[in-house]
Design an enzyme around this catalytic site. Structure first.
Site, PDB file in Angstrom:
ATOM      1  N   ASP A  47       0.879  -1.145  -0.258  1.00 47.31           N
ATOM      2  CA  ASP A  47      -0.150  -0.169  -0.236  1.00 47.31           C
ATOM      3  C   ASP A  47       0.929   1.204   0.035  1.00 47.31           C
ATOM      4  O   ASP A  47       1.492   1.456   1.023  1.00 47.31           O
ATOM      5  CB  ASP A  47      -0.759  -0.037   1.197  1.00 47.31           C
ATOM      6  CG  ASP A  47      -2.081   0.785   1.075  1.00 47.31           C
ATOM      7  OD1 ASP A  47      -2.347   1.727   0.237  1.00 47.31           O
ATOM      8  OD2 ASP A  47      -3.064   0.856   1.976  1.00 47.31           O
ATOM      9  N   CYS A  87      -5.925   4.191  -3.861  1.00 41.85           N
ATOM     10  CA  CYS A  87      -6.097   2.655  -3.344  1.00 41.85           C
ATOM     11  C   CYS A  87      -7.118   1.920  -4.023  1.00 41.85           C
ATOM     12  O   CYS A  87      -7.043   1.220  -4.707  1.00 41.85           O
ATOM     13  CB  CYS A  87      -6.327   2.979  -1.915  1.00 41.85           C
ATOM     14  SG  CYS A  87      -4.903   3.745  -0.998  1.00 41.85           S
TER      15      CYS A  87
END
Length: 483
Positions: A47, A87
């Site tokens: 991430d 994301c």
């Protein structure tokens, strides 16, 4: 916006396994190993991990021995790109093979942002399950709806502790199941989070780090004076303090990858498992994440297959995350006969450092948070890159955590003119078109869009961008005609 029926018709009536953009067949000649036994496949998604922040990508300070070893056994992509540096939107592309302007996941899924993919999408885990794979996920999910991105098994684990996540996969690896498996392994490191480290100078974001650490993890701490500050960031004490925290989170991921490989080997599965390591988007600093500049979209991609012949190489093939689903389905022998993807399989390029036919990529960003409407479309070639800022009349918006970061706040409170190589004003106020010669201007600071000497290049790339939008049913193609 295109109607839902139009989207459904497009998706269901296309020929199987052919890229919209390249019209290249998905199915490549399988190796003997792949023909005799379908591989297990693990897709690891970090991430907000930037491309330059691994040892195997040239960072002399950050310690990533397990990822470096994975690269030494496989291939490292130097031109791998997400299609949107946000994301949820990026993960929807990873799991669908479709640009998010088409799949409907325009921005964040969670909370009041509430973006979700269309129910006509046939996702990677669903197609693999239908093709005879046991699919499982662990860690960050961040896409919706669940019935579209459905996995057979959901494993539990702290997504800030990749070592624990790996340990919790051991039983899954050892299960006596005749099916091959697909594991979607997603950390929340090195995303910002955990509050500010008020006990440290300059109070950097913690990036998930804790004083008490995490069970099973040997924390690797970094001296802010020694970290590598990339050129797009300011070399300030605040930025260095935050980069030190970020690097610590990256090393935590690396330990988890090492443990994951240990469990695969113990279960006797390593020799028939494909491992892919990527990041969903660039580092969580202004100038990277949420932008379509190179630090936001040019990302790490390491692929290790059991049958790799030329090990430890780097390939210059330009791929993007829309290619992941077609490639994984190609390995699995599970490409559907009545469905089409925007990407194409890159399985055939893994043993080659230089390839033909992989010289262009595209990006499509629309939202991050619901409050951050700033659509951008990109065509990126080897040398030139064109960005179309559809909302160029607006100030460039900030993700809440990037605005609050010590790095950005120190910049604006000091009244600095520059932020890295770019001026603060240029970062906040974008023109309609940005055209860059990446060969001579790798930092993307000299906009050539209004240069008469580059008019032919600008016109050619505009034409390519429009063709991309038309082929991928981009609703925002209408903006060429008005506004």
């Amino acid at each position: 916006m295109a109607s839902r029926m139009t989207r459904r018709d497009f998706v269901r009536n296309c020929a199987a396994g052919v890229s919209v953009l390249a019209a290249a067949p998905l199915a490549a000649q399988q190796s003997p190993a792949a023909q005799s036994r379908r591989p297990n496949i693990i897709l690891i998604v970090a991430d907000d991990h930037g491309r330059g922040d691994l040892g195997c990508y040239g960072n002399p300070v950050i310690r990533t021995p397990n990822l470096d070893k994975l690269a030494s056994e496989g291939v490292r992509f130097t031109n791998a790109f997400c299609t949107t540096a946000s994301c949820s939107a990026s993960r929807s592309v990873i799991l669908s093979g479709l640009y998010n302007h088409f799949n409907g996941q325009y921005g964040h899924q969670h909370s009041y942002h509430h973006f979700v993919s269309f129910d006509t999408v046939r996702s990677l885990p669903v197609l693999l399950s239908q093709g005879g794979y046991h699919t499982a996920r662990i860690g960050k999910y961040h896409v919706a709806p669940e019935e579209v991105y459905k996995f057979d098994t959901v494993l539990q684990g702290n997504d800030r502790n990749a070592v624990q996540m790996a340990n919790n996969c051991a039983q899954f690896f050892e299960a006596q199941d005749s099916r091959p498996f697909f594991l979607y392994f997603c950390t929340s490191d090195p995303h910002r989070g955990g509050g500010k480290a008020t006990d440290l100078p300059h109070q950097p974001d913690r990036f998930g780090n804790r004083e008490q650490g995490y069970p099973g993890v040997t924390e690797v701490r970094y001296d802010p004076k020694e970290v590598v500050v990339p050129d797009f960031l300011p070399d300030s004490p605040e930025c260095r303090a935050e980069l030190a925290q970020y690097c610590q989170a990256v090393s935590r991921i690396d330990q988890g990858i090492g443990r994951l490989v240990e469990h695969l080997k113990k279960a006797g599965k390593y020799d028939n498992t494909v491992l892919i390591y990527i990041s969903d988007n660039g580092i969580a600093f202004p100038g990277a994440k949420t932008t379509v500049y190179e630090p936001g979209i040019n990302l790490p991609c390491i692929v290790r297959t059991p049958w790799q012949q030329n090990k430890g190489i780097a390939t210059d093939a330009m791929i993007n995350w829309a290619d992941l689903t077609p490639t994984i389905l190609d390995w699995a022998g599970a490409t559907p006969s009545d469905y089409e993807f925007h990407g194409r399989s890159f399985k055939s390029v893994l043993d080659r450092e230089h390839v033909e036919g992989w010289h262009t990529t595209y990006a499509s960003h629309t939202f991050h948070e619901i409050t951050m409407y700033y659509p951008m479309r990109v065509v990126r070639e080897r040398r030139f890159k064109l960005i179309w800022n559809l909302a160029h009349g607006l100030d460039y918006p900030f993700a809440s955590d990037l605005w609050e970061s010590a790095t950005w706040q120190a910049t604006i409170q000091s009244g600095a003119r520059l932020y890295g190589k770019r001026t603060v004003d240029a970062y906040l106020h974008r023109p309609r078109f940005e055209l860059y010669d990446l060969e001579n201007d790798p930092h993307e600071v000299k906009n050539l869009a209004d240069d008469p000497q580059h008019k032919a290049t600008l016109d050619r790339m505009k034409t390519r961008l429009k063709a991309f939008q038309k082929q991928t049913k981009d609703p925002w193609i209408l903006k060429w005609e008005y506004e």
